[in-house]
Motif scaffolding. Structure first.
Motif, short mmCIF file in Angstrom:
data_model
loop_
_atom_site.label_atom_id
_atom_site.label_comp_id
_atom_site.label_asym_id
_atom_site.label_seq_id
_atom_site.Cartn_x
_atom_site.Cartn_y
_atom_site.Cartn_z
N HIS A 137 -2.02 13.91 -0.13
CA HIS A 137 -1.32 12.62 -0.22
C HIS A 137 -1.54 11.99 -1.58
O HIS A 137 -2.67 11.87 -2.07
CB HIS A 137 -1.86 11.67 0.85
CG HIS A 137 -1.25 10.30 0.81
ND1 HIS A 137 -1.77 9.28 0.04
CD2 HIS A 137 -0.17 9.79 1.43
CE1 HIS A 137 -1.04 8.20 0.20
NE2 HIS A 137 -0.07 8.47 1.05
N VAL B 64 3.85 7.51 4.61
CA VAL B 64 2.50 6.99 4.86
C VAL B 64 1.89 6.44 3.57
O VAL B 64 1.91 7.10 2.52
CB VAL B 64 1.61 8.10 5.44
CG1 VAL B 64 0.21 7.58 5.72
CG2 VAL B 64 2.23 8.67 6.70
N GLY B 65 1.34 5.23 3.66
CA GLY B 65 0.72 4.57 2.51
C GLY B 65 -0.77 4.81 2.44
O GLY B 65 -1.39 5.42 3.31
N HIS C 14 0.81 -1.22 0.00
CA HIS C 14 0.00 0.00 0.00
C HIS C 14 0.84 1.27 0.00
O HIS C 14 0.31 2.36 0.16
CB HIS C 14 -0.95 0.00 1.19
CG HIS C 14 -2.04 -1.03 1.08
ND1 HIS C 14 -3.06 -0.94 0.14
CD2 HIS C 14 -2.26 -2.18 1.77
CE1 HIS C 14 -3.86 -1.98 0.27
NE2 HIS C 14 -3.41 -2.74 1.24
N LYS D 26 5.02 -6.29 5.16
CA LYS D 26 4.72 -5.26 6.15
C LYS D 26 6.02 -4.59 6.56
O LYS D 26 6.98 -5.26 6.95
CB LYS D 26 4.04 -5.87 7.37
CG LYS D 26 3.65 -4.86 8.43
CD LYS D 26 2.96 -5.53 9.61
CE LYS D 26 2.58 -4.52 10.68
NZ LYS D 26 1.93 -5.18 11.85
N VAL E 189 6.60 2.49 9.97
CA VAL E 189 6.04 3.37 8.95
C VAL E 189 6.67 4.75 9.08
O VAL E 189 6.53 5.41 10.11
CB VAL E 189 4.51 3.47 9.06
CG1 VAL E 189 3.98 4.49 8.06
CG2 VAL E 189 3.87 2.11 8.83
N ARG F 160 -3.26 3.57 5.40
CA ARG F 160 -3.28 4.40 6.61
C ARG F 160 -3.99 5.73 6.34
O ARG F 160 -4.69 6.26 7.21
CB ARG F 160 -1.87 4.63 7.13
CG ARG F 160 -1.28 3.36 7.72
CD ARG F 160 0.16 3.51 8.14
NE ARG F 160 0.62 2.28 8.74
CZ ARG F 160 0.57 2.00 10.05
NH1 ARG F 160 0.08 2.90 10.88
NH2 ARG F 160 1.00 0.85 10.51
N THR G 34 4.97 12.73 2.65
CA THR G 34 3.88 11.91 2.11
C THR G 34 2.50 12.47 2.41
O THR G 34 1.57 12.25 1.62
CB THR G 34 3.98 10.47 2.64
OG1 THR G 34 4.11 10.49 4.07
CG2 THR G 34 5.19 9.76 2.06
N ASN H 250 3.37 2.09 2.16
CA ASN H 250 4.02 2.49 3.40
C ASN H 250 5.52 2.27 3.24
O ASN H 250 5.96 1.23 2.74
CB ASN H 250 3.49 1.67 4.59
CG ASN H 250 2.03 1.95 4.86
OD1 ASN H 250 1.66 3.03 5.29
ND2 ASN H 250 1.19 0.96 4.58
N GLN H 251 6.30 3.25 3.68
CA GLN H 251 7.75 3.23 3.46
C GLN H 251 8.49 3.30 4.77
O GLN H 251 8.05 3.95 5.72
CB GLN H 251 8.13 4.41 2.56
CG GLN H 251 9.61 4.67 2.41
CD GLN H 251 10.03 5.99 3.06
OE1 GLN H 251 9.47 6.40 4.07
NE2 GLN H 251 11.01 6.65 2.47
N ASN H 252 9.63 2.62 4.84
CA ASN H 252 10.47 2.61 6.04
C ASN H 252 11.90 2.99 5.66
O ASN H 252 12.49 2.39 4.76
CB ASN H 252 10.45 1.23 6.69
CG ASN H 252 11.40 1.11 7.87
OD1 ASN H 252 11.73 2.08 8.53
ND2 ASN H 252 11.85 -0.11 8.13
#
Length: 248
Positions: free
Chosen positions: A169, A154-155, A99, A147, A151, A158, A127, A101-103
């Protein structure tokens, strides 16, 4: 589906084209590319199909595609662009999920991480307040994960839970060394949008840690024009720094 054969254009140059397309017809917005190939792509877009694009040195100046100063960008004005949807940043990702979400902060449990990375930095602001795309030079299941461990960016899932916080966004695209991906699906999960030359759908699936949405027909990443190749090779990046990120 058959592979396309290389035509003298390197994989790194297809990646430049794929990144440049993120800013097609963007108008007068600030481009914030992070990484060698996104930077070449943003400059190419400015010189071709996005002439009103603003480029920055990342500090206090607006610059021309050759890197020379074009104007002053006060920090207050920079923040106004960031918070008002008038910037499109292309970031990296240590992990990204289906979706978007990035780390970029840590690997493992946040309380006792196995590896400390950059930290959250400006990813939440990026984001939630302006379009954010991603550039990933080494596509692997360690990056494209089911997963993310934390986070930072933000994907779509969320944002759906808190829609009032994210009117700007948008994740237009994810570009990797294998292809281009977007979120143009009913549930905003990641879709394979195009393949770079010589790459198969099976290769992409094997290198991804979750089930991608795969269209019946996957388009090829578009070919650079002769004029674009000349700009990439002779004007923007004659030292071929792009191959430091994608060597083929």
């Amino acid at each position: 589906m058959t592979d396309r054969q290389p035509t003298g254009v390197s994989r790194s140059e297809y990646c430049v084209i794929a990144c440049a397309e993120a800013w097609r017809d963007a108008g007068e917005i600030l481009a914030s590319p992070m990484g060698l190939i996104p930077s070449v792509g943003a400059r190419l877009a400015r010189l071709t199909f996005a002439p009103d694009l603003l480029l920055t040195d990342g500090e206090a100046l607006l610059i021309r595609p050759d890197g020379t100063p074009e104007g002053w960008l006060p920090y207050r004005q920079h923040l106004a662009l960031v918070s008002g949807g008038r910037r499109h940043v292309m970031m990296g990702a240590s992990q990204i999920d289906r979706h978007g979400n990035q780390n970029i902060s840590c690997i493992g449990d946040w309380a006792r991480p196995k590896r400390q990375l950059l930290g959250v930095r400006g990813a939440p602001i990026n984001t939630l307040n302006n379009p954010t795309s991603y550039w990933i030079p080494r596509h692997s299941p360690r990056v494209f994960v089911e997963k993310v461990d934390m986070v930072c960016g933000v994907g779509y899932d969320r944002v759906a839970q808190h829609p009032g916080t994210a009117r700007f966004h948008r994740i237009p695209r994810v570009v990797s060394d294998l292809g281009v991906f977007d979120f143009e699906t009913p549930d905003r999960s990641m879709r394979l949008a195009s393949l770079h030359p010589g790459v198969t759908v099976e290769q992409v699936e094997e290198a991804t840690g979750f089930a991608l949405v795969i269209p019946d027909e996957v388009a090829p990443t578009r070919e650079p024009t002769p004029a674009e190749l000349r700009l990439i090779r002779e004007v923007i990046d004659p030292a071929d720094t792009r191959r430091k990120e994608v060597a083929v």
